[in-house]
Structures are given as C-alpha cells and as structure tokens.
Design a protein around this motif. Structure first.
Motif, PDB file in Angstrom:
ATOM      1  N   TYR A  53      61.968 -61.294 -49.102  1.00 35.52           N
ATOM      2  CA  TYR A  53      61.238 -61.532 -47.866  1.00 35.52           C
ATOM      3  C   TYR A  53      60.544 -60.256 -47.438  1.00 35.52           C
ATOM      4  CZ  TYR A  53      62.801 -66.209 -46.819  1.00 35.52           C
ATOM      5  OH  TYR A  53      62.981 -67.562 -46.857  1.00 35.52           O
ATOM      6  N   PRO A  54      59.323 -60.377 -46.911  1.00 38.19           N
ATOM      7  CA  PRO A  54      58.673 -59.184 -46.360  1.00 38.19           C
ATOM      8  C   PRO A  54      59.485 -58.659 -45.169  1.00 38.19           C
ATOM      9  CG  PRO A  54      57.114 -61.028 -46.553  1.00 38.19           C
ATOM     10  CD  PRO A  54      58.484 -61.584 -46.785  1.00 38.19           C
ATOM     11  N   VAL A  56      60.127 -58.119 -41.675  1.00 39.17           N
ATOM     12  CA  VAL A  56      59.612 -58.957 -40.594  1.00 39.17           C
ATOM     13  C   VAL A  56      58.831 -58.140 -39.548  1.00 39.17           C
ATOM     14  CG1 VAL A  56      61.562 -58.957 -38.984  1.00 39.17           C
ATOM     15  CG2 VAL A  56      60.316 -61.089 -39.411  1.00 39.17           C
ATOM     16  N   GLU A  57      59.072 -56.844 -39.511  1.00 43.00           N
ATOM     17  CA  GLU A  57      58.311 -55.978 -38.589  1.00 43.00           C
ATOM     18  C   GLU A  57      57.139 -55.289 -39.292  1.00 43.00           C
ATOM     19  OE1 GLU A  57      60.500 -53.474 -35.953  1.00 43.00           O
ATOM     20  OE2 GLU A  57      62.277 -54.736 -36.026  1.00 43.00           O
ATOM     21  N   SER A 230      53.753 -56.891 -26.981  1.00 42.79           N
ATOM     22  CA  SER A 230      55.161 -57.295 -27.095  1.00 42.79           C
ATOM     23  C   SER A 230      55.297 -58.806 -26.917  1.00 42.79           C
ATOM     24  CB  SER A 230      56.048 -56.520 -26.121  1.00 42.79           C
ATOM     25  OG  SER A 230      55.709 -56.841 -24.811  1.00 42.79           O
ATOM     26  N   TRP A 233      54.423 -60.274 -30.295  1.00 42.81           N
ATOM     27  CA  TRP A 233      55.551 -60.169 -31.236  1.00 42.81           C
ATOM     28  C   TRP A 233      56.616 -61.221 -30.924  1.00 42.81           C
ATOM     29  CZ3 TRP A 233      55.628 -58.103 -35.820  1.00 42.81           C
ATOM     30  CH2 TRP A 233      54.878 -56.957 -36.116  1.00 42.81           C
ATOM     31  N   GLU A 234      56.841 -61.453 -29.640  1.00 40.60           N
ATOM     32  CA  GLU A 234      57.844 -62.455 -29.260  1.00 40.60           C
ATOM     33  C   GLU A 234      57.507 -63.841 -29.788  1.00 40.60           C
ATOM     34  OE1 GLU A 234      58.867 -62.715 -25.009  1.00 40.60           O
ATOM     35  OE2 GLU A 234      59.056 -60.532 -25.111  1.00 40.60           O
ATOM     36  N   PRO A 238      57.690 -65.619 -38.132  1.00 41.97           N
ATOM     37  CA  PRO A 238      58.101 -64.558 -39.057  1.00 41.97           C
ATOM     38  C   PRO A 238      57.367 -64.601 -40.404  1.00 41.97           C
ATOM     39  CG  PRO A 238      59.773 -66.279 -38.953  1.00 41.97           C
ATOM     40  CD  PRO A 238      58.731 -66.653 -37.938  1.00 41.97           C
ATOM     41  N   TRP A 239      57.214 -63.471 -41.038  1.00 42.14           N
ATOM     42  CA  TRP A 239      56.747 -63.321 -42.435  1.00 42.14           C
ATOM     43  C   TRP A 239      55.383 -63.938 -42.711  1.00 42.14           C
ATOM     44  CZ3 TRP A 239      61.531 -66.454 -42.306  1.00 42.14           C
ATOM     45  CH2 TRP A 239      62.670 -65.675 -42.171  1.00 42.14           C
TER      46      TRP A 239
ATOM     47  N   ILE B   2      61.038 -57.401 -31.798  1.00 40.87           N
ATOM     48  CA  ILE B   2      60.948 -58.780 -32.261  1.00 40.87           C
ATOM     49  C   ILE B   2      62.317 -59.428 -32.151  1.00 40.87           C
ATOM     50  CG2 ILE B   2      60.279 -60.259 -34.173  1.00 40.87           C
ATOM     51  CD1 ILE B   2      58.928 -57.745 -35.356  1.00 40.87           C
ATOM     52  N   LYS B   3      62.386 -60.513 -31.415  1.00 42.01           N
ATOM     53  CA  LYS B   3      63.679 -61.169 -31.259  1.00 42.01           C
ATOM     54  C   LYS B   3      63.818 -62.302 -32.251  1.00 42.01           C
ATOM     55  CE  LYS B   3      63.429 -59.919 -26.496  1.00 42.01           C
ATOM     56  NZ  LYS B   3      62.630 -60.300 -25.344  1.00 42.01           N
ATOM     57  N   LEU B   4      64.460 -62.042 -33.360  1.00 41.98           N
ATOM     58  CA  LEU B   4      64.688 -63.066 -34.360  1.00 41.98           C
ATOM     59  C   LEU B   4      66.181 -63.213 -34.542  1.00 41.98           C
ATOM     60  CD1 LEU B   4      62.006 -62.092 -37.002  1.00 41.98           C
ATOM     61  CD2 LEU B   4      62.045 -64.175 -35.663  1.00 41.98           C
ATOM     62  N   HIS B   6      67.784 -64.546 -37.160  1.00 45.20           N
ATOM     63  CA  HIS B   6      68.326 -64.656 -38.515  1.00 45.20           C
ATOM     64  C   HIS B   6      68.629 -63.303 -39.144  1.00 45.20           C
ATOM     65  CE1 HIS B   6      64.110 -64.178 -39.273  1.00 45.20           C
ATOM     66  NE2 HIS B   6      63.874 -65.273 -38.585  1.00 45.20           N
ATOM     67  N   ALA B   8      67.244 -61.478 -41.497  1.00 45.73           N
ATOM     68  CA  ALA B   8      66.230 -60.718 -42.224  1.00 45.73           C
ATOM     69  C   ALA B   8      66.196 -59.279 -41.742  1.00 45.73           C
ATOM     70  CB  ALA B   8      64.869 -61.378 -42.037  1.00 45.73           C
ATOM     71  N   GLU B 106      65.369 -70.618 -36.441  1.00 45.98           N
ATOM     72  CA  GLU B 106      63.933 -70.747 -36.170  1.00 45.98           C
ATOM     73  C   GLU B 106      63.560 -72.103 -35.546  1.00 45.98           C
ATOM     74  OE1 GLU B 106      61.127 -68.563 -36.493  1.00 45.98           O
ATOM     75  OE2 GLU B 106      62.750 -67.109 -36.600  1.00 45.98           O
ATOM     76  N   ARG B 109      63.870 -71.443 -31.933  1.00 41.70           N
ATOM     77  CA  ARG B 109      62.861 -70.473 -31.504  1.00 41.70           C
ATOM     78  C   ARG B 109      61.472 -71.138 -31.436  1.00 41.70           C
ATOM     79  NH1 ARG B 109      59.664 -66.340 -34.066  1.00 41.70           N
ATOM     80  NH2 ARG B 109      59.381 -64.526 -32.724  1.00 41.70           N
TER      81      ARG B 109
END
Lengths: 354, 354
Positions: A53-54, A56-57, A230, A233-234, A238-239, B2-4, B6, B8, B106, B109
C-alpha cells in the motif's frame, strides 16, 4: 450514462464512426506529446512499490513536489489527477462559488455534486479577466475559481491584483495552474511563490499534461490555509495516488533539461501554429501562451468541422461550443508534434480555404 | 492530520522507531506476496496507454471484469481501489446504514463523510452472522454492509438467507468480497452469481489483494440495480482508474494457472499457520478461510505485542483493538511467504511461549 461536459470523447467518436485509435490524431486533449526520458525505468521501479500500500500520507511524494516548487511539503495535498483535488476542495468549501467562464466544466460539476451554489462570471471578449465584472459581483460569492492559463482560451495573466482584492474582502481565490508549466516565462504569472503569504489562495496543479502522462493520474493542491487543507485530509479517501505516479515524482521534477526543452518547444511551436493558422480563411485565431489554441469559425459551425475533420482526415478536435460563454463558432486544438500540427493545418486549409 | 482507523501505518511505525522498509516483515496488510507472471510486461505496455486519457467509461476494462465474472459489463463500475466504490456508494445511498462489526473501518468513515447515519450491529462471538440480531434491528436501517470473508475475523459464510430476508423487506445488501478469491471453494460463498436475480445486492471487489498489487489501485462495484449504478456514474469523478491498472486487466483475469495456484497456496499455508499458531501458549487462534488470521491474546495486550515484534523482530502486525467489538486482546496477521510465516511463528513462540 455519464454526464461529463468536457471533450473526453475519443472512445465514443471512434465507436460512432468505426475508427481505430492507431491512426486518429487527437487534438482534443491538451497533452505534451513528449514524455520524460527513462520513464519506462521509473515505471518498472514503481512495480516493486505497488506490491505494498502507498504511504497514506504520501510524505515522500509531497516532499518531492515541495522541492520542485520550493515550498514546505505541508502545504501540499496530492490527488488522483487534478480532479480529485477539485472535488475534495468543493467538499470542504462553504458559501457560494464564483467561476470565471468560459472554463473547464469539472469545477461546476464538482461544486454541484457537493451542493455548492455557482455564480457564473465571464472573461471579457478578449478572454482577459474583467476586474469590474468581478468587483460588481463580490458580494455574491465566498470563493472565486479561475483557470490560469485559461482553458479553453489559452490566455495567461497575472492574478495578483484580484488575489489582493479578494484578500481584503476575506474571500478565497482558487487558481487552476494545470497548464502553467507550458508558459514560457511562467514565473511572471504563477502564484505559487505567494502561497506562504496569502492564506486565501489555493492552487491546483497536475503532472498529467506537462509531463505527457494523463493516464498516470497525479494532481496536487497547494495552500498555506491550514483549515482548508486539514479538512481536505479529513475527507480524503485513502491511497488515491498509485505507486507508479508516486515513484516517477522522485525523478521527473529534477529533469531540468526536459522541462526547459519542453518550454522551448511549445514557445516555438505555438508561434509556428498561430502564424500558419492565421493564413487560413474563415477563422479567427486567439493568442495562446500554452499548449492549445482557441479558434473562432466564421463560416461553418463547430460540430460540422469536427465531424468533417474526423471522418475525412482522422483528426479529432474539441468542439468548444459547450463551454459557457462560447457558442457553436468555437473549436479548440492542442499543440502536438510538428508533423501532426502540419497535418491539422493542411486539413483546415483544405476545408476552410487559404 | 489524517484520521484513519485502519492499520496502514507502516510509514509512521518506521518513522517512530527509525527502521527501514527493506527489512520489515509487514504482516499488517493482507496482500498476496506473489504477483502474476509477466506483470512487468503488462505494466510497460500500460505506459503507452498512459500518454492518453483513459476512456472515461472504461468500456474495455469493464468488459474484462465482466468476462472474468461472467456478468454483463453494464453491471460493473470500476474505481480507484475498493475505496472509491465504497465512498461513491455512500454518496448515492439514502436512509440509515447497518454495519456488521467488527469490520473494515472505511465503511463507517465513508458513510459519515456523506452524513449517513450508522447502526452498529455485531457478529456473534464466533464471528458468525447473527441473524436474530439483524432481524431484531431490521427497522433501523435501509441498507446493510457485510464484509465476507470478514476482515478481521477471516470467517466466510453464505449470505443467501440474509439477502432473501432483506429482499422481502425492500432493503439493500452491500457485500465487500475483496477477500473472496482467497477462499478455496469461493463459489460456495460468493454472491456474484446472484447479481442478476437480486437488484437489492451490491458487491465490492478489488484486484488489490488477491493479485498482490495494492499500489496499482483498482476496485469495482457490481450491481444490477440500475438506479444505484447510474447515480454512482453521475457522481463519479472522471479517470480515477489509471492506465496501468486498466491494462493489466486485459491479462491477469485470464491467468487461470496463477489464480488456481494462489488459491491452493493459501489453502495449504493457512492450515500450516493455524496448526503452528495453535502450539503457541497464551493465544487463541480463530479459523480463517482467507489470507489473514485473527488472534486473541490471553496474557499480553495488543499494543505491547505489536511494539515488541516491531522493535525486536522487525515484524509489523495489525493491532486489532480499534475494530468495533474487539478490544486490546486482539491482533491480526497476514499469511505471507512460507519463510516469512515461519519467522512470525518463531517470534511469537519466543515471546509467548510454547
């Protein structure tokens, strides 16, 4: 099934007329026909990355973009093409949005998809920014969207004055600079260097067009506005940037030779094309500082010319009639390789006369 | 920033402990460690495609997926990973959404990002579907989201009965079958063959995990519900699937040898791992039909074990404590290559005892 306002209709045109992509000259997409050297090497290197996986940030990716633009990576949010950035921005924007037309239709589509009300504003008849028109409508919007250089007109100009006006009124300026790298002296026009100073500024860029790889899907947004970025980003899925796009960014931005060569090429080539197009009867040619040219037809309409070029000459152009503020007199053509450009010019000469 | 929810967090864990990716064994992502043969060839071929915009309707891609699943391509909508499909579906869904927990975060989310109210339901203590619990809550939701095989439990089961119950009540079933291809006799459990018959069914799949290429970003949604799929197309951002993903789909689905080999590998390997894990003290091993295993710790907590494995053994596992319905007793590990799996088992034996 899919309601899109832009010209991405290569597939449907081919289907309609039973043509194959191999021999179609596509002047409807504004893509650099030359890609950076060694890109195959960077792509294969990306294959290794793609088995994970890339990040995520996208820390590395943002640092590469930051180095390229001489900006802190925290000001940068990457996306799946400029599209993702446009849609994500519309998701977090509040208040009404002014859009200066004619322009790329995805701004409006993204806004509507997020229930943002649009105020349509217009460039003047030479496709220059009409400051009076904007001043007179200042109360009607909270943010203003301008494409610079403008698609479809090809006009580029400095937006510092409008940025300043909006700053004073506590309003936001969104500038799509997707085509800025094609401009010869782009440092005179880009607002990237004002990002730190103006937190009411959001710039959208992409590697898609300048580096000739629309299918790799990478765009990015730039702002020093912490609240906006921000929130984006919220809401960000992802990815969304794939490993191949991520990996080539370790290389392409550092390829100064390619970047300079490309700028030089388009400067010369656009001069060549405009000169030759000006010899053709029944069209008006608009000056352009980027990699496409807007044309006004004085005799035939856009759909007739589009069909004729496609059927008889295997050339696909952009019927520009569905841009707000334009009509069936307008077409747009990309600047491609010299021999392709000559083919277009010859075809137009044949159809329209010299 | 970033609020994830999972796992990753490879990049952040490496940053925190100053480790490099080269020697980290990542058991936190559930990815097939073996990619199809000749994939480098297909990727390079995709480079040519990437100099043009992808077909915005992805006709070829959808036909390739359709052939793979023996379904009409019109039932298929492709996306940038399963993520895009999940978010897009949440955008067009109305009414409240039931989610059966523990499960991939997800879904929630994406629902929240689109202001959809969530009703949390739970599997029973063996992670089997609790039909009574669902029946008792039928009035509270309009659509139900189930991951099958379930992440993080690894349990797979037939969902035909619940599909039928929901059909009668005019409610929608969304099944994430992202891990279905890893299941040995998946034809017993997949609902893909019921797509035509049930228009209250939506299935999410991806090439990410089974074909070992999460960084290439390709997922897809499947439904015969015309209303849902046409609304999704209306809201879909253009060109979200890159040319490399598009191109490999002309090949990988036809590689029956690879697909069979992979299924056989995971069947054997999961048996091997479960047998060996069962020899370890202080853990409870849950049966799994897919490529990861849920473990319950009886002595230490998940964050302690995660940190210990990372710092001392360069092994990253998934702390499963933030799955709703689980707690700090749970961790999840992927099934990887034999020698990697042995390294994990030996590390766990050392830490937990035999």
């Amino acid at each position: 099934m899919i309601k899109l306002g832009h010209g991405a209709d290569v597939a449907s045109m081919m289907l309609k007329y039973g043509k194959k992509e191999d021999y179609i000259l596509d002047f409807s997409s504004n893509i650099n026909p030359y890609i950076p050297e060694n890109i195959d090497k960077y792509i294969l290197e990306g294959l290794n990355l793609s088995t994970k996986y890339p990040d995520v940030e996208y820390l590395n990716l943002r640092k590469n973009i930051g180095n390229y633009l001489d900006l802190d990576y925290e000001y940068i949010i990457p996306g799946n093409g400029a599209s993702e950035i446009i849609y994500l921005l519309m998701k977090v924007l509040d208040g009404q949005l002014g859009i200066v037309n004619p322009t790329f239709s995805e701004y409006e589509r993204a806004a509507k998809s997020n229930n943002i009300k649009i105020i349509d504003l217009y460039f003047d008849k030479n496709f220059k920014l009409d400051l009076d028109n904007i001043r007179n409508n200042l109360d009607k919007f909270k943010a203003l969207f301008i494409c610079n250089p403008n698609n479809p007109s090809g006009n580029v100009e400095s937006l510092i004055e409008i940025l300043e006006i909006l700053k004073k009124k506590d309003k936001f300026l969104i500038v799509d600079e997707t085509f800025m790298e094609f401009v010869y002296e782009s440092e005179k026009y880009t607002l990237v260097n004002l990002i730190k100073e103006y937190d009411n500024l959001f710039i959208i860029k992409a590697i898609t067009k300048f580096f000739g790889l629309p299918g790799i899907r990478l765009g990015y947004g730039i702002t020093s506005n912490k609240n906006i970025i921000s929130k984006m980003w919220e809401h960000k899925e992802p990815w969304t940037v794939n490993s191949f796009a991520e990996n080539i960014c370790s290389y392409i931005f550092k390829d100064k030779k390619y970047i300079e060569k490309t700028k030089n090429y388009f400067k010369e080539e656009i001069n060549f094309m405009i000169k030759d197009l000006n010899e053709i009867k029944n069209i008006e040619v608009f000056e352009s500082s980027t990699n496409f040219i807007l044309l006004k037809l004085n005799k035939y309409n856009s759909s007739y010319i589009k069909e004729k070029l496609f059927v008889e000459k295997n050339i696909l152009i952009r019927d520009a009639s569905n841009f707000k503020g334009l009509d069936t007199n307008y077409i747009r053509v990309a600047v491609k390789k010299r021999e392709e450009n000559e083919a277009l010019i010859n075809a137009l000469k044949e159809i329209l006369g010299v």
